[in-house]
Design a protein around this motif. Structure first.
Motif: not given
Length: 134
Positions: A50-51, A109, A54, A103
């Motif tokens: 995810r990090q 996001r 993104t 998260g």
């Protein structure tokens, strides 16, 4: 001799898989390729995917080769990593350690939506080429 089971490099969880997670940054003619190698457990792997995804969605579209080639492949690679990590069973972290924070999902996001700017621009360019060639 048997192979030792993989443990998560972030939390020490026992059920882990080894898959490289990538991010791409493209700025005009400059590019930066980033990656983190596993092994990661399910929770930590999803957190890193995810990090990094993104980051690629926000910063990976700002060069011509990045827009057309490198960032789409980076996102596809991360999708494969996500599928691999999501198939793992949940595991507890090693004593005294904790899972990475997953998260919110990528599409929740705000930075992921920066990708719409260069995508809309690219579609406008393609549309203009089609209109002017007919």
């Amino acid at each position: 001799m048997g192979q030792l089971p993989l443990v998560c490099r972030a939390c020490g969880g026992q059920a882990a898989a080894n898959h490289k997670i990538r991010a791409h940054v493209g700025v005009l003619i400059l590019m930066k390729f980033e990656h983190l190698d596993g092994p990661f457990c399910r929770t930590c792997g999803i957190a890193v995917v995810r990090q990094m995804t993104t980051r690629a969605l926000c910063l990976g579209w700002w060069g011509p080769l990045s827009l057309v080639i490198f960032n789409p492949f980076t996102l596809l690679w991360n999708l494969l990593a996500y599928l691999k990590y999501s198939k793992l069973p949940p595991s507890a972290p090693a004593p005294g350690r904790a899972h990475l924070d997953t998260g919110p999902p990528v599409l929740r996001r705000p930075l992921a939506y920066v990708a719409l700017i260069p995508m809309v621009w690219a579609m406008c360019v393609v549309f203009q080429i089609i209109v002017h060639s007919t």
